[in-house]
Design a protein around this motif. Structure first.
Motif, mmCIF file in Angstrom:
data_model
loop_
_atom_site.group_PDB
_atom_site.id
_atom_site.type_symbol
_atom_site.label_atom_id
_atom_site.label_comp_id
_atom_site.label_asym_id
_atom_site.label_seq_id
_atom_site.Cartn_x
_atom_site.Cartn_y
_atom_site.Cartn_z
ATOM 1 N N LEU A 85 0.823 -1.210 0.000
ATOM 2 C CA LEU A 85 0.000 0.000 0.000
ATOM 3 C C LEU A 85 0.860 1.265 0.000
ATOM 4 O O LEU A 85 0.547 2.250 -0.675
ATOM 5 C CB LEU A 85 -0.921 -0.002 1.219
ATOM 6 C CG LEU A 85 -2.080 0.999 1.231
ATOM 7 C CD1 LEU A 85 -3.031 0.716 0.083
ATOM 8 C CD2 LEU A 85 -2.812 0.940 2.556
ATOM 9 N N ILE A 86 1.948 1.229 0.728
ATOM 10 C CA ILE A 86 2.780 2.426 0.880
ATOM 11 C C ILE A 86 3.794 2.567 -0.257
ATOM 12 O O ILE A 86 4.002 3.659 -0.789
ATOM 13 C CB ILE A 86 3.508 2.396 2.239
ATOM 14 C CG1 ILE A 86 2.490 2.474 3.386
ATOM 15 C CG2 ILE A 86 4.514 3.539 2.342
ATOM 16 C CD1 ILE A 86 3.098 2.249 4.752
ATOM 17 N N MET A 87 4.405 1.469 -0.667
ATOM 18 C CA MET A 87 5.503 1.540 -1.630
ATOM 19 C C MET A 87 5.038 1.555 -3.087
ATOM 20 O O MET A 87 5.745 2.058 -3.950
ATOM 21 C CB MET A 87 6.462 0.360 -1.412
ATOM 22 C CG MET A 87 7.199 0.382 -0.089
ATOM 23 S SD MET A 87 8.225 -1.090 0.123
ATOM 24 C CE MET A 87 9.337 -0.930 -1.267
ATOM 25 N N ASN A 88 3.861 0.949 -3.376
ATOM 26 C CA ASN A 88 3.407 0.838 -4.775
ATOM 27 C C ASN A 88 4.515 0.273 -5.662
ATOM 28 O O ASN A 88 4.951 0.924 -6.624
ATOM 29 C CB ASN A 88 2.967 2.193 -5.314
ATOM 30 C CG ASN A 88 1.609 2.610 -4.786
ATOM 31 O OD1 ASN A 88 0.731 1.782 -4.613
ATOM 32 N ND2 ASN A 88 1.442 3.883 -4.507
ATOM 33 N N LEU A 136 -5.254 -3.707 13.540
ATOM 34 C CA LEU A 136 -5.395 -3.538 12.093
ATOM 35 C C LEU A 136 -6.323 -2.377 11.765
ATOM 36 O O LEU A 136 -6.026 -1.539 10.910
ATOM 37 C CB LEU A 136 -5.905 -4.826 11.455
ATOM 38 C CG LEU A 136 -6.061 -4.800 9.929
ATOM 39 C CD1 LEU A 136 -4.712 -4.582 9.262
ATOM 40 C CD2 LEU A 136 -6.696 -6.094 9.430
ATOM 41 N N PHE A 137 -7.453 -2.298 12.457
ATOM 42 C CA PHE A 137 -8.416 -1.227 12.189
ATOM 43 C C PHE A 137 -7.851 0.139 12.576
ATOM 44 O O PHE A 137 -8.141 1.147 11.935
ATOM 45 C CB PHE A 137 -9.726 -1.488 12.927
ATOM 46 C CG PHE A 137 -10.603 -2.503 12.254
ATOM 47 C CD1 PHE A 137 -11.066 -2.300 10.962
ATOM 48 C CD2 PHE A 137 -10.957 -3.676 12.903
ATOM 49 C CE1 PHE A 137 -11.862 -3.237 10.328
ATOM 50 C CE2 PHE A 137 -11.756 -4.619 12.280
ATOM 51 C CZ PHE A 137 -12.212 -4.406 10.987
ATOM 52 N N LEU A 138 -7.033 0.183 13.622
ATOM 53 C CA LEU A 138 -6.414 1.446 14.005
ATOM 54 C C LEU A 138 -5.315 1.854 13.026
ATOM 55 O O LEU A 138 -5.107 3.048 12.766
ATOM 56 C CB LEU A 138 -5.822 1.339 15.414
ATOM 57 C CG LEU A 138 -6.839 1.220 16.565
ATOM 58 C CD1 LEU A 138 -6.113 1.014 17.887
ATOM 59 C CD2 LEU A 138 -7.738 2.453 16.624
ATOM 60 N N ALA A 139 -4.624 0.862 12.477
ATOM 61 C CA ALA A 139 -3.526 1.153 11.559
ATOM 62 C C ALA A 139 -4.018 1.480 10.153
ATOM 63 O O ALA A 139 -3.346 2.200 9.410
ATOM 64 C CB ALA A 139 -2.567 -0.036 11.493
ATOM 65 N N PHE A 140 -5.201 0.989 9.802
ATOM 66 C CA PHE A 140 -5.688 1.173 8.429
ATOM 67 C C PHE A 140 -5.789 2.638 8.029
ATOM 68 O O PHE A 140 -5.368 3.004 6.920
ATOM 69 C CB PHE A 140 -7.041 0.479 8.246
ATOM 70 C CG PHE A 140 -7.559 0.562 6.839
ATOM 71 C CD1 PHE A 140 -7.056 -0.265 5.847
ATOM 72 C CD2 PHE A 140 -8.545 1.483 6.498
ATOM 73 C CE1 PHE A 140 -7.513 -0.182 4.557
ATOM 74 C CE2 PHE A 140 -9.013 1.572 5.202
ATOM 75 C CZ PHE A 140 -8.498 0.730 4.230
ATOM 76 N N PRO A 141 -6.358 3.531 8.871
ATOM 77 C CA PRO A 141 -6.394 4.954 8.478
ATOM 78 C C PRO A 141 -5.007 5.541 8.235
ATOM 79 O O PRO A 141 -4.830 6.380 7.344
ATOM 80 C CB PRO A 141 -7.079 5.637 9.672
ATOM 81 C CG PRO A 141 -7.866 4.561 10.332
ATOM 82 C CD PRO A 141 -7.047 3.323 10.155
ATOM 83 N N LEU A 146 -1.138 7.591 4.243
ATOM 84 C CA LEU A 146 0.160 7.495 3.579
ATOM 85 C C LEU A 146 -0.003 7.184 2.095
ATOM 86 O O LEU A 146 0.691 7.753 1.238
ATOM 87 C CB LEU A 146 1.014 6.419 4.255
ATOM 88 C CG LEU A 146 1.516 6.734 5.668
ATOM 89 C CD1 LEU A 146 2.191 5.507 6.275
ATOM 90 C CD2 LEU A 146 2.479 7.919 5.647
ATOM 91 N N TYR A 147 -0.929 6.299 1.782
ATOM 92 C CA TYR A 147 -1.168 5.916 0.388
ATOM 93 C C TYR A 147 -1.686 7.103 -0.429
ATOM 94 O O TYR A 147 -1.199 7.389 -1.529
ATOM 95 C CB TYR A 147 -2.162 4.764 0.327
ATOM 96 C CG TYR A 147 -2.564 4.376 -1.071
ATOM 97 C CD1 TYR A 147 -1.712 3.643 -1.888
ATOM 98 C CD2 TYR A 147 -3.809 4.744 -1.581
ATOM 99 C CE1 TYR A 147 -2.078 3.285 -3.173
ATOM 100 C CE2 TYR A 147 -4.186 4.395 -2.869
ATOM 101 C CZ TYR A 147 -3.314 3.661 -3.654
ATOM 102 O OH TYR A 147 -3.680 3.315 -4.930
#
Length: 378
Positions: A85-88, A136-141, A146-147
């Motif tokens: 998600l972050i690096m693409n 996971l739910f806290l980290a998703f936002p 970042l994305y």
């Protein structure tokens, strides 16, 4: 030990990749290019990450407790999901989206199956599962922010400032010369210059580069430019995706007339464009609209001042420019500088052949530093 040795070998290959490519080691690319089939060259270390992740997944069945097997898989795929998600790292947005969706789907299956695992002694399945889901739910936002930030930055600053679209037989040497001339300006703009012989690893991804990673398509319009289905596909892609174009018209180039547009499906290899999803109507539209772009005329006899003028025009022109072509000015009819008699070394080239002159100018840049500190040595 064999898998570990393989990973070490991959690490060494990727570590040496830049230096080998800089030295023009084509055999190295042929041997190990498969490592970069799915990822962009600048994200090559993601290939090693994927192989290491797959090795750890293969070792999971060796863990005796089912809960810890699931837990390790969840951790691995959370890391993989976040990294993708972050690096693409993929060569296209579609590939990145697919990898992200696959990782997310596997995570959902793992989390939903965790409560049904046998409650073995000391595992505390419900508590650990709830904690992982909450994390996971806290980290998703955070991942999402970042994305989106990365995508916004990517939209404002694409990887390649210029993509040199050219037919090799007619403009291969001039394309190389223009890349050399544009490189310093590209670095100032925070991008680079795409030349297929340098930057293309997977030919099937050529149009994806034009679509996703290019700010301006520089079309070196030689006489047979639109007889190359690759060049035709690049121009069509740029037209469909609203990518800026900067045509450089060679002296023998003529704009497509209605007959050539109607007969476009007769060019060699045209069926390959259709196989890649291009529509005939889109290709014809791209050819019809090509004359609307502001362009610059290549002189019949190229020389250093005119090269500087062409480079400056390409580098400084505004985006989405439409209008008439302009001609290079200050041309020297003989193609030879008045100060040529002061030089101590000469490169002979056919002044009526742009490729020969381009090769000579490239050679002068390479050889002059070796002959003398005086830039007027050649």
């Amino acid at each position: 030990f064999i898998p570990i040795g393989f990973l070490v070998g991959v690490f060494l290959v990727l570590y040496k990749f830049d230096s080998r490519m800089a030295s023009g080691d084509v055999e190295y690319l042929k041997k190990f290019g498969w490592l970069l089939v799915r990822v962009k060259p600048e994200s090559r270390w993601f290939a090693l990450f994927t192989l290491a992740r797959n090795l750890l997944i293969a070792l999971v069945p060796a863990i005796p407790v089912a809960f810890w097997q699931t837990f390790v898989l969840e951790v691995l795929f959370v890391i993989s999901f976040a990294a993708t998600l972050i690096m693409n790292p993929g060569k296209s947005d579609a590939a990145n989206a697919m990898d992200t969706m696959v990782n997310a789907t596997i995570l959902c299956v793992l989390f939903l199956s965790a409560p049904f695992l046998p409650d073995e002694a000391g595992t505390k399945v419900p508590e650990v599962t709830f904690a992982l889901l909450l994390a996971l739910f806290l980290a998703f936002p955070i991942f999402l922010i970042l994305y989106l930030g990365r995508q916004l930055a990517r939209g404002q600053q694409k990887q390649y400032a210029w993509f040199l679209c050219h037919q090799k037989a007619a403009a291969g040497a001039f394309a190389r010369l223009l890349k050399i001339s544009l490189t310093n300006e590209a670095q100032r703009q925070g991008g680079s210059v795409f030349l297929d012989s340098d930057d293309l690893i997977d030919l099937s991804k050529l149009f994806a580069y034009v679509r996703n990673d290019v700010k301006t398509l520089v079309v070196l319009a030689s006489r047979e430019i639109f007889r190359s289905f690759w060049c035709l596909g690049e121009v069509t892609t740029a037209t469909l995706q609203n990518v800026d174009m900067a045509p450089v018209h060679f002296s023998d180039f003529t704009l497509p007339d209605q007959k050539s547009i109607d007969d476009v499906n007769g060019i060699p290899g045209f069926e390959k464009l259709i196989e890649q999803g291009f529509l005939i109507t889109d290709i014809k539209k791209a050819l019809s609209n090509f004359e609307k772009w502001t362009c610059i005329m290549m002189p019949a006899q190229l020389n250093e001042p005119q090269l500087t003028q062409i480079t400056t025009w390409v580098a400084k022109r505004g985006s989405a420019s439409f209008g008439k072509c302009r001609s290079t000015i200050g041309s020297l009819s003989s193609g030879v500088s008045e100060s040529a008699h002061d030089r101590s070394n000469y490169i002979l080239a056919d002044l009526d052949n742009t490729e020969a002159v381009s090769a000579g100018l490239i050679l002068s840049r390479l050889v002059a530093p070796l002959l003398s500190a005086d830039p007027r040595a050649i």
